[in-house]
Design an enzyme around this catalytic site. Sequence first.
Site, PDB file in Angstrom:
ATOM      1  N   GLU A  92       0.829  -1.205   0.000  1.00 33.17           N
ATOM      2  CA  GLU A  92       0.000   0.000   0.000  1.00 33.17           C
ATOM      3  C   GLU A  92       0.862   1.253   0.000  1.00 33.17           C
ATOM      4  O   GLU A  92       1.925   1.295   0.621  1.00 33.17           O
ATOM      5  CB  GLU A  92      -0.936  -0.007   1.213  1.00 33.17           C
ATOM      6  CG  GLU A  92      -1.968  -1.128   1.104  1.00 33.17           C
ATOM      7  CD  GLU A  92      -3.077  -1.036   2.140  1.00 33.17           C
ATOM      8  OE1 GLU A  92      -4.232  -1.264   1.750  1.00 33.17           O
ATOM      9  OE2 GLU A  92      -2.807  -0.766   3.314  1.00 33.17           O
ATOM     10  N   CYS A 110       3.383   8.548   1.224  1.00 31.89           N
ATOM     11  CA  CYS A 110       3.830   7.639   2.285  1.00 31.89           C
ATOM     12  C   CYS A 110       4.108   6.297   1.592  1.00 31.89           C
ATOM     13  O   CYS A 110       3.210   5.652   1.064  1.00 31.89           O
ATOM     14  CB  CYS A 110       2.743   7.516   3.344  1.00 31.89           C
ATOM     15  SG  CYS A 110       3.219   6.410   4.677  1.00 31.89           S
ATOM     16  N   CYS A 117       6.350  -6.734   7.554  1.00 30.94           N
ATOM     17  CA  CYS A 117       7.452  -6.239   8.385  1.00 30.94           C
ATOM     18  C   CYS A 117       7.822  -7.314   9.398  1.00 30.94           C
ATOM     19  O   CYS A 117       6.958  -7.993   9.948  1.00 30.94           O
ATOM     20  CB  CYS A 117       7.049  -4.960   9.102  1.00 30.94           C
ATOM     21  SG  CYS A 117       8.414  -4.239  10.044  1.00 30.94           S
ATOM     22  N   CYS A 121       5.815  -4.999  15.865  1.00 34.39           N
ATOM     23  CA  CYS A 121       5.281  -4.060  16.862  1.00 34.39           C
ATOM     24  C   CYS A 121       3.797  -4.377  17.062  1.00 34.39           C
ATOM     25  O   CYS A 121       3.054  -4.534  16.088  1.00 34.39           O
ATOM     26  CB  CYS A 121       5.466  -2.619  16.402  1.00 34.39           C
ATOM     27  SG  CYS A 121       7.197  -2.264  16.032  1.00 34.39           S
ATOM     28  N   CYS A 124       0.767  -2.365  15.348  1.00 35.96           N
ATOM     29  CA  CYS A 124       0.892  -2.006  13.934  1.00 35.96           C
ATOM     30  C   CYS A 124       0.361  -3.123  13.036  1.00 35.96           C
ATOM     31  O   CYS A 124       0.765  -4.284  13.166  1.00 35.96           O
ATOM     32  CB  CYS A 124       2.363  -1.724  13.636  1.00 35.96           C
ATOM     33  SG  CYS A 124       2.721  -1.555  11.882  1.00 35.96           S
ATOM     34  N   CYS A 345      -1.153   6.005  10.065  1.00 31.71           N
ATOM     35  CA  CYS A 345       0.088   5.370  10.519  1.00 31.71           C
ATOM     36  C   CYS A 345      -0.217   4.009  11.118  1.00 31.71           C
ATOM     37  O   CYS A 345      -1.090   3.891  11.971  1.00 31.71           O
ATOM     38  CB  CYS A 345       0.737   6.203  11.626  1.00 31.71           C
ATOM     39  SG  CYS A 345       1.469   7.696  11.043  1.00 31.71           S
TER      40      CYS A 345
HETATM   41  N1  SAH Z   1       8.918   0.851  10.388  1.00 33.06           N
HETATM   42  C1  SAH Z   1       9.069   2.233  10.575  1.00 33.06           C
HETATM   43  C2  SAH Z   1       8.202   3.071   9.675  1.00 33.06           C
HETATM   44  C3  SAH Z   1       6.780   2.651   9.442  1.00 33.06           C
HETATM   45  S1  SAH Z   1       5.641   2.906  10.722  1.00 33.06           S
HETATM   46  C4  SAH Z   1       8.846   2.595  12.025  1.00 33.06           C
HETATM   47  O1  SAH Z   1       8.324   1.774  12.763  1.00 33.06           O
HETATM   48  O2  SAH Z   1       9.233   3.687  12.405  1.00 33.06           O
HETATM   49  C5  SAH Z   1       5.484   4.664  10.839  1.00 33.06           C
HETATM   50  C6  SAH Z   1       5.088   5.159  12.230  1.00 33.06           C
HETATM   51  O3  SAH Z   1       3.760   4.722  12.564  1.00 33.06           O
HETATM   52  C7  SAH Z   1       5.987   4.604  13.342  1.00 33.06           C
HETATM   53  O4  SAH Z   1       6.362   5.626  14.235  1.00 33.06           O
HETATM   54  C8  SAH Z   1       5.075   3.608  14.024  1.00 33.06           C
HETATM   55  O5  SAH Z   1       5.451   3.365  15.333  1.00 33.06           O
HETATM   56  C9  SAH Z   1       3.735   4.281  13.910  1.00 33.06           C
HETATM   57  N2  SAH Z   1       2.608   3.370  14.122  1.00 33.06           N
HETATM   58  C10 SAH Z   1       2.549   2.045  13.896  1.00 33.06           C
HETATM   59  N3  SAH Z   1       1.332   1.554  14.186  1.00 33.06           N
HETATM   60  C11 SAH Z   1       0.587   2.615  14.607  1.00 33.06           C
HETATM   61  C12 SAH Z   1      -0.769   2.757  15.030  1.00 33.06           C
HETATM   62  N4  SAH Z   1      -1.615   1.729  15.067  1.00 33.06           N
HETATM   63  N5  SAH Z   1      -1.198   3.991  15.382  1.00 33.06           N
HETATM   64  C13 SAH Z   1      -0.356   5.059  15.298  1.00 33.06           C
HETATM   65  N6  SAH Z   1       0.910   4.987  14.917  1.00 33.06           N
HETATM   66  C14 SAH Z   1       1.396   3.770  14.562  1.00 33.06           C
HETATM   67 FE1  SF4 Z   2       7.349  -2.601  11.282  1.00 23.96          FE
HETATM   68 FE2  SF4 Z   2       5.055  -1.485  11.967  1.00 23.96          FE
HETATM   69 FE3  SF4 Z   2       6.991  -1.804  13.782  1.00 23.96          FE
HETATM   70 FE4  SF4 Z   2       7.293   0.013  11.832  1.00 23.96          FE
HETATM   71  S1  SF4 Z   2       5.738   0.047  13.480  1.00 23.96           S
HETATM   72  S2  SF4 Z   2       8.788  -1.490  12.548  1.00 23.96           S
HETATM   73  S3  SF4 Z   2       6.219  -1.045  10.153  1.00 23.96           S
HETATM   74  S4  SF4 Z   2       5.889  -3.454  12.746  1.00 23.96           S
END
Ligand code: SAH
Ligand code: SF4
Length: 360
Positions: A92, A110, A117, A121, A124, A345
């Site tokens: 996406e 974006c 990934c 996390c 996410c 995000c």
């Molecule tokens: N992998 C990288 C970039 C992609 S995520 C990273 O983790 O930084 C981009 C941002 O979105 C990151 O700061 C991540 O922590 C945040 N993010 C992930 N899941 C989210 C959610 N459900 N709500 C808000 N922010 C989120």
């Molecule tokens: Fe991967 Fe999502 Fe964690 Fe970013 S926030 S490192 S995209 S699992």
Amino acid sequence: MFVNLYDLSRPQLINMLAEWGYSAYHADKIWRNLYHQQALSLSEMGDLRPDLAAKLQAHTIIERPSTQLDTTSSDGYTRKFLLRLADNQTIETVLMRFEGRQGRSRATACVSTQVGCAMGCVFCATGQMGFTRHLSPGEIVAQVLHVNAILQSTGETDGKAVRNIVFMGMGEPLHNYDNVMTAVSILTDHKGLSMAPKHITLSTVGIVPGIRRLADEGQAIRLAVSLHGATDAERQSLIPPARRWPLAELMDACRTYTTKRKRRIFFEWTLIEGENDTPEQAHALGSLLQGMDAHVNLIPLNPTIGYDGRPTRSQAAQQFQSILSQYDLPSTIRQRRGIDIAAGCGQLKAAAKADHSTIP
Ligand code: SAH
Ligand code: SF4
């Protein structure tokens, strides 16, 4: 094996042509066709020597993902594309528009860097789907070309092209360091798209060796580091890679980065109600970053299927922000955009078969 021309930086294209016996002049012609004329096939590159065109025909392809789905948010500001890659994997990409000065709108893409990934996390959606594979440089660049083509076809912006790129889509960019850096070199090449490095932001979960590499050799792009917790225990409960790279090591790498590159770091903090949004946690973050050239982006949690936390309410978010200001830390509460089409995000995922692999 065919080489996708979008996978090559200009120096790489020059090398390939040199091996075939052609000068850099010819490489630059191909480059202009790809990135100025937006040629989608060799037949659209009318100015090539026939022998070179035949060689390209035999060894290369010009391949862009196809659009599988195209969704626009109800406020019209966010548009999300599900793109299908050559091997049928899907990713996406999100186009966000913000009102700038004098009513002009600025477009931000974006961009995804991986299918899925590996970092896992908990909050996410991309992390919840697991890791499938890295994206090639061309698959990263093609997302920007796609968004540019959309903007041009609709005449949506005055600048006619994407102004800002954030590597905040699916995937962890520093886990795919080489391909992401080749993509940056393609996007910023002065004979091609000429994007300003300062308009490109790479967001990382905190892969320490990658941050150190960026400090030593990386290009002049902006760095954002996802923190979410100001102690190891708090970070580890949300982001598994925090076990591998403890906070002390991460902060040391960040300080090296700001010292060597003389550049501000953006720290991201997803605000989750009752989890990491108390005044004590704001003070802990303030102490951690005090004295650094830092800016904190506070992101109220966006909903995902695999995590039932709630976003911090706006009053508590503002209180968090005012505590940070006591430490002279500038911060922004990120505007929530595209939530109704799951383009916010951490909401990006794609219908793809994925393995849950371990952290690299
Ligand atoms: N992998 C990288 C970039 C992609 S995520 C990273 O983790 O930084 C981009 C941002 O979105 C990151 O700061 C991540 O922590 C945040 N993010 C992930 N899941 C989210 C959610 N459900 N709500 C808000 N922010 C989120
Ligand atoms: Fe991967 Fe999502 Fe964690 Fe970013 S926030 S490192 S995209 S699992």
